[in-house]
Design a protein around this motif. Structure first.
Motif, PDB file in Angstrom:
ATOM      1  N   SER A 122       0.843  -1.190   0.000  1.00  0.00           N
ATOM      2  CA  SER A 122       0.000   0.000   0.000  1.00  0.00           C
ATOM      3  C   SER A 122       0.878   1.240   0.000  1.00  0.00           C
ATOM      4  O   SER A 122       2.003   1.225   0.520  1.00  0.00           O
ATOM      5  CB  SER A 122      -0.931   0.017   1.205  1.00  0.00           C
ATOM      6  N   ILE A 123       0.365   2.273  -0.622  1.00  0.00           N
ATOM      7  CA  ILE A 123       1.001   3.588  -0.621  1.00  0.00           C
ATOM      8  C   ILE A 123      -0.069   4.607  -0.268  1.00  0.00           C
ATOM      9  O   ILE A 123      -1.129   4.640  -0.882  1.00  0.00           O
ATOM     10  CB  ILE A 123       1.628   3.928  -1.988  1.00  0.00           C
ATOM     11  N   THR A 124       0.228   5.421   0.730  1.00  0.00           N
ATOM     12  CA  THR A 124      -0.615   6.569   1.061  1.00  0.00           C
ATOM     13  C   THR A 124       0.068   7.791   0.474  1.00  0.00           C
ATOM     14  O   THR A 124       1.214   8.097   0.813  1.00  0.00           O
ATOM     15  CB  THR A 124      -0.792   6.731   2.575  1.00  0.00           C
ATOM     16  N   GLN A 125      -0.647   8.455  -0.412  1.00  0.00           N
ATOM     17  CA  GLN A 125      -0.097   9.608  -1.115  1.00  0.00           C
ATOM     18  C   GLN A 125      -0.809  10.870  -0.645  1.00  0.00           C
ATOM     19  O   GLN A 125      -2.034  10.903  -0.568  1.00  0.00           O
ATOM     20  CB  GLN A 125      -0.291   9.422  -2.616  1.00  0.00           C
ATOM     21  N   VAL A 126      -0.031  11.887  -0.311  1.00  0.00           N
ATOM     22  CA  VAL A 126      -0.565  13.211   0.024  1.00  0.00           C
ATOM     23  C   VAL A 126       0.042  14.205  -0.958  1.00  0.00           C
ATOM     24  O   VAL A 126       1.038  13.917  -1.619  1.00  0.00           O
ATOM     25  CB  VAL A 126      -0.243  13.627   1.479  1.00  0.00           C
ATOM     26  N   TRP A 127      -0.557  15.366  -1.063  1.00  0.00           N
ATOM     27  CA  TRP A 127      -0.040  16.407  -1.942  1.00  0.00           C
ATOM     28  C   TRP A 127       0.443  17.565  -1.090  1.00  0.00           C
ATOM     29  O   TRP A 127      -0.152  17.887  -0.057  1.00  0.00           O
ATOM     30  CB  TRP A 127      -1.115  16.845  -2.937  1.00  0.00           C
ATOM     31  N   THR A 128       1.546  18.166  -1.541  1.00  0.00           N
ATOM     32  CA  THR A 128       2.119  19.295  -0.807  1.00  0.00           C
ATOM     33  C   THR A 128       2.476  20.412  -1.782  1.00  0.00           C
ATOM     34  O   THR A 128       2.630  20.201  -2.980  1.00  0.00           O
ATOM     35  CB  THR A 128       3.409  18.890  -0.051  1.00  0.00           C
ATOM     36  N   ARG A 129       2.577  21.600  -1.218  1.00  0.00           N
ATOM     37  CA  ARG A 129       3.118  22.750  -1.946  1.00  0.00           C
ATOM     38  C   ARG A 129       4.070  23.431  -0.982  1.00  0.00           C
ATOM     39  O   ARG A 129       3.691  23.728   0.149  1.00  0.00           O
ATOM     40  CB  ARG A 129       2.026  23.709  -2.395  1.00  0.00           C
ATOM     41  N   GLU A 130       5.298  23.620  -1.427  1.00  0.00           N
ATOM     42  CA  GLU A 130       6.339  24.224  -0.592  1.00  0.00           C
ATOM     43  C   GLU A 130       6.458  23.506   0.749  1.00  0.00           C
ATOM     44  O   GLU A 130       6.626  24.114   1.795  1.00  0.00           O
ATOM     45  CB  GLU A 130       6.080  25.715  -0.415  1.00  0.00           C
TER      46      GLU A 130
END
Length: 150
Positions: A122-130
């Motif tokens: 499993s992979i938990t992916q989140v999104w980020t900016r800076e």
């Protein structure tokens, strides 16, 4: 090690999308089987390939762009794959959670033409900016939902 009575068989039918990826001699360890670290690499590569195919414009082109990050990953090894007996693997993708803040993907790695997974992760992916978390872009949530089993 999990006794065979505790193992769960993971089959191809549980995955919505597959990516075929090659194996190489250097993927084998001293025992002649694919290294566990390679499984993680295959999981991340298949997920990235899927995202790039589906949403190429959303992938970062500069440091201040929104970008995906792996918040967590795990992998359970159910069987061995060896090269050159297996020249490529089929990496199955499914999504089991899609929310505003993250997407959780289940990933199965199958030897060529095998019906049962050699590993499932499993992979938990989140999104980020800076470096800061942001909402998962709507386009990413949409394509991630296309991987949810019905």
């Amino acid at each position: 090690f999990r006794p065979s009575a505790m193992r769960t068989t993971i089959v191809r039918a549980g995955f919505r999308r597959f990516h075929r990826l090659p194996l190489r001699w250097l993927d084998n360890n001293a025992q002649g089987v694919v290294k566990h670290t390679v499984y993680y690499d295959l999981m991340e590569t298949a997920l990235s390939e899927f995202m790039l195919q589906e949403c190429p414009d959303l992938y970062p082109s500069s440091d201040d762009d929104a970008r995906p990050r792996i918040a967590s990953s795990a992998c359970s090894f159910e069987g061995d794959i060896t090269f050159p007996d297996t020249l490529h693997v089929d990496v199955g993708l499914a999504a089991n959670k899609v929310s505003n803040s993250s997407c959780v993907f289940t990933i199965g790695i199958f030897g060529a033409d095998h019906t049962e997974a050699a590993s499932v992760g499993s992979i938990t992916q989140v999104w980020t900016r800076e470096g800061r978390p942001i909402d998962v872009p709507p386009e990413i949530r949409k394509i991630a939902r296309s991987l949810v089993s019905r």
